[in-house]
Design a protein around this motif. Structure first.
Motif, PDB file in Angstrom:
ATOM      1  N   ASP A 146      36.449  52.626  37.391  1.00 23.33           N
ATOM      2  CA  ASP A 146      35.103  53.167  37.623  1.00 23.33           C
ATOM      3  C   ASP A 146      34.412  53.914  36.393  1.00 23.33           C
ATOM      4  O   ASP A 146      33.300  54.348  36.343  1.00 23.33           O
ATOM      5  N   GLU A 147      35.345  54.038  35.381  1.00 22.61           N
ATOM      6  CA  GLU A 147      34.872  54.866  34.257  1.00 22.61           C
ATOM      7  C   GLU A 147      34.664  54.069  32.974  1.00 22.61           C
ATOM      8  O   GLU A 147      34.019  54.731  31.997  1.00 22.61           O
ATOM      9  N   LEU A 181      15.887  45.242  35.734  1.00 19.02           N
ATOM     10  CA  LEU A 181      17.113  45.295  34.797  1.00 19.02           C
ATOM     11  C   LEU A 181      17.509  46.709  34.727  1.00 19.02           C
ATOM     12  O   LEU A 181      18.694  46.974  34.763  1.00 19.02           O
ATOM     13  N   VAL A 182      16.636  47.713  34.605  1.00 21.08           N
ATOM     14  CA  VAL A 182      17.098  49.227  34.725  1.00 21.08           C
ATOM     15  C   VAL A 182      18.108  49.258  35.995  1.00 21.08           C
ATOM     16  O   VAL A 182      19.038  50.095  35.913  1.00 21.08           O
ATOM     17  N   ASP A 183      17.385  48.945  37.324  1.00 19.61           N
ATOM     18  CA  ASP A 183      18.130  49.335  38.377  1.00 19.61           C
ATOM     19  C   ASP A 183      19.618  48.513  38.338  1.00 19.61           C
ATOM     20  O   ASP A 183      20.509  49.029  39.122  1.00 19.61           O
ATOM     21  N   ARG A 188      25.623  52.067  37.314  1.00 22.42           N
ATOM     22  CA  ARG A 188      26.797  51.238  37.362  1.00 22.42           C
ATOM     23  C   ARG A 188      27.472  51.154  35.852  1.00 22.42           C
ATOM     24  O   ARG A 188      28.701  51.228  35.712  1.00 22.42           O
ATOM     25  N   LEU A 189      26.805  50.946  34.930  1.00 16.94           N
ATOM     26  CA  LEU A 189      27.311  50.989  33.546  1.00 16.94           C
ATOM     27  C   LEU A 189      27.025  52.106  32.578  1.00 16.94           C
ATOM     28  O   LEU A 189      27.815  52.362  31.696  1.00 16.94           O
ATOM     29  N   GLN A 211      16.836  57.720  33.096  1.00 15.64           N
ATOM     30  CA  GLN A 211      18.266  58.490  33.272  1.00 15.64           C
ATOM     31  C   GLN A 211      18.570  58.200  34.750  1.00 15.64           C
ATOM     32  O   GLN A 211      17.985  58.489  35.687  1.00 15.64           O
ATOM     33  N   ALA A 212      19.815  58.232  34.842  1.00 15.71           N
ATOM     34  CA  ALA A 212      20.447  57.965  36.358  1.00 15.71           C
ATOM     35  C   ALA A 212      20.818  59.643  36.614  1.00 15.71           C
ATOM     36  O   ALA A 212      21.833  60.192  36.172  1.00 15.71           O
TER      37      ALA A 212
END
Length: 572
Positions: A146-147, A181-183, A188-189, A211-212
């Motif tokens: 996950d990292e 695309l941002v979503d 996730r990445l 920013q997430a």
């Protein structure tokens, strides 16, 4: 794992023993297992579970399972956005993981595989069952799955790319494509996404800096906007990507030296403002040109991007490029079509004492010009002619036919002082031998002022929806008289005229069928809805009446709409 709860509620959970039924069910499982409630707090754990973790069952019950157990490969606490088990818990669907880490009571890490599924924990409350197995083989070295994106399985990569293709190609709106695309890539990445686009005038525009923050996406508009031009020879990562040269890994140290261009200055500002310490940049290309660049940045996530990440990023950017190119082509074609249609449609005359307003709306899912039209002009005897029509088709042929029909109608009406029905008869005779129009509908009217200062309307209708008359008090009437066959059938018929006096301060509405027709709705339903909203808006000024009516009534259909609204003066 979940929303915070009060200390009082949590203490109550700690004091509450699990139900005997739940305890028996967990003890029957031959592996470590525990159950959590909807907030992610442990409500029961079996004997293999607490023994594997070196903890007492009473010390685990009531605790947040994510905070108590979930760890990264180096023993660090995992943010919620990076925890695969937490994401699976919130999805509410069965899931499994091949390698994760639980915190042992002695401070060591317990590598485990796991599966979870929704489960009835009793007392009419739904929860989740987690079953875990210790891994006998030592965990592989390197980052946790996950990292870092390079350890995504082939299946996960294909699933992400398939989702990217599906979501981006299902819209023809550029802004919506960028939002999707941002979503797709956050969180996730990465925890930052930056999209730079090259406009049709070869100018660079920073379209998105997002920013997430946990599960929330925060747009930093202060970092968006126009950018300096792309330097032709700069070796800096973003400059190379905007020229379509290559994908690159970069970081703030790349831009610490003396800037070689204005873009380098903006990049330094971006890194300073966001705290991004590792970034990967890929060109956004179509089959014809470079459209921009996609940058993913990590500030809070623990691992840096590696070369292995670039392949996936390039695949995503390539799909984004095709989707954006299609959206741009569609919007360009639509703009050309609307411009052409507006030039084909005439300007309204000034008629003393009358208000005239017209609107044309293209079909929502079509980029072509259409055959809907309106017209109003002064006749040789001083009367005013009104017309609304619809030529069959939604292409350049229909638009050309519409222009032919309109010009012929003007010529006949100007040269012949005859009732509207005779003018339309003459037009119908000429359609087949002179024009390329297959079929068309039309309402043609003649408006004159009477000796007592009122306005008299005479009209004929060739297969068109009836005009709607609305008084200032909200009374409505469809003018259904004077109806006859549509144009272009080749059948010689005798058309009729109808005449009425328009009340003072009343509104006459001529429109095409796109205003009342939609899939799954009958024509009578469309007419009833138009009548209802027109009556409710009767007191509005004519411009507001027209705009609000279109906003309220226009169905999500497949046709364009032409509309002509006329209002008579009030009593002096």
């Amino acid at each position: 794992m979940g929303r915070p709860e009060s200390t009082e509620t949590r203490d109550e959970r700690i004091r509450t023993a699990p139900s005997p039924r739940l305890t028996r069910a967990l003890e029957a499982i031959g592996a470590g297992a525990y159950a959590v409630d909807e907030q992610g707090h442990i409500v029961a754990v079996n004997t293999p579970g607490w023994r594997l973790l070196g903890r007492r069952a009473e010390d685990m019950i009531g605790q947040d399972a994510h905070d108590l157990l979930h760890r990264g490969s180096r023993g660090q606490r995992l943010p919620a956005t990076q925890c695969g088990m937490r994401k699976a818990f919130h999805s509410g669907h069965p899931a499994h993981g091949n390698i994760d880490y639980f915190a042992h009571a002695d401070g060591s890490l317990l590598p485990i595989s796991w599966m979870l599924a929704p489960y009835d924990i009793g007392a009419e409350e739904s929860g989740t069952l987690v079953v875990f197995h210790p891994l006998t083989e030592p965990p592989r070295s390197g980052p946790h799955p996950d990292e870092a994106t390079e350890t995504l399985t082939d299946l996960e990569r294909l699933a992400l790319l398939a989702e990217t293709t599906t979501r981006l190609t299902s819209t023809l709106d550029v802004d919506e494509a960028l939002r999707r695309l941002v979503d797709l890539v956050l969180p996730r990445l990465a925890d930052w996404a930056v999209i730079d686009l090259i406009t049709e005038r070869d100018e660079v525009w920073r379209a998105a800096v997002v920013q997430a923050d946990g599960s929330t996406l925060v747009h930093h508009e202060n970092l968006q906007g126009p950018m300096p031009p792309v330097p032709e020879t700069s070796p800096m990562p973003l400059s190379r990507a905007l020229r379509g040269v290559a994908s690159t890994l970069t970081g703030p140290e790349t831009y610490r030296g003396a800037p070689d261009s204005g873009i380098a200055v903006e990049q330094r500002r971006l890194f300073d403002a966001t705290g991004i310490r590792s970034a990967a940049i890929a060109p956004i290309r179509s089959t014809r040109a470079v459209l921009g660049a996609l940058t993913l940045g990590r500030a809070g996530q623990p691992d840096d991007f590696t070369v292995a990440d670039l392949t996936l990023l390039e695949d995503i950017a390539r799909r984004a490029g095709l989707a954006l190119d299609n959206a741009r082509l569609y919007q360009r074609q639509r703009a050309v079509a609307e411009t052409m249609q507006n030039h084909l449609l005439p300007q309204m005359p000034r008629v003393p004492g009358l208000q005239l307003t017209v609107r044309y709306l293209p079909a929502p899912d079509a980029s072509q010009v259409g055959g809907d039209w309106y017209d109003a002009f002064t006749l040789s005897d001083g009367a005013t002619a009104l017309a609304v029509g619809d030529v069959v088709g939604h292409d350049l042929e229909a638009a050309a036919g519409m222009a032919q029909l309109r010009n012929m109608l003007r010529a006949y009406a100007w040269s012949q002082q005859k009732p509207p029905s005779r003018i339309v008869d003459r037009l119908d005779e000429a359609i087949m031998p002179i024009t390329d129009v297959a079929m068309a509908t039309l309402v043609f009217a003649r408006l004159t002022r009477t000796d007592d200062g009122l306005w008299q309307l005479s009209w004929t209708n060739a297969g068109h929806p009836p005009p709607l008359l609305i008084t200032h008090d909200g009374l409505t009437e469809y003018l259904t008289d004077g109806h006859g066959l549509l144009l272009g059938t080749g059948t010689r018929v005798t058309r009729s005229d109808a005449t009425t006096t328009l009340p003072p301060d009343s509104t006459l509405l001529l429109y095409t069928d796109g205003l009342i027709e939609a899939p799954g709705r009958t024509l009578d339903e469309g007419l009833a809805e138009l009548r209802q909203h027109a009556a409710a808006l009767a007191h509005r000024p004519l411009t507001s009446f027209t705009d609000q009516l279109l906003q309220r009534v226009r169905p999500p259909g497949l046709d364009d709409v032409a509309l002509l609204a006329l209002r008579t003066p009030p009593v002096a």
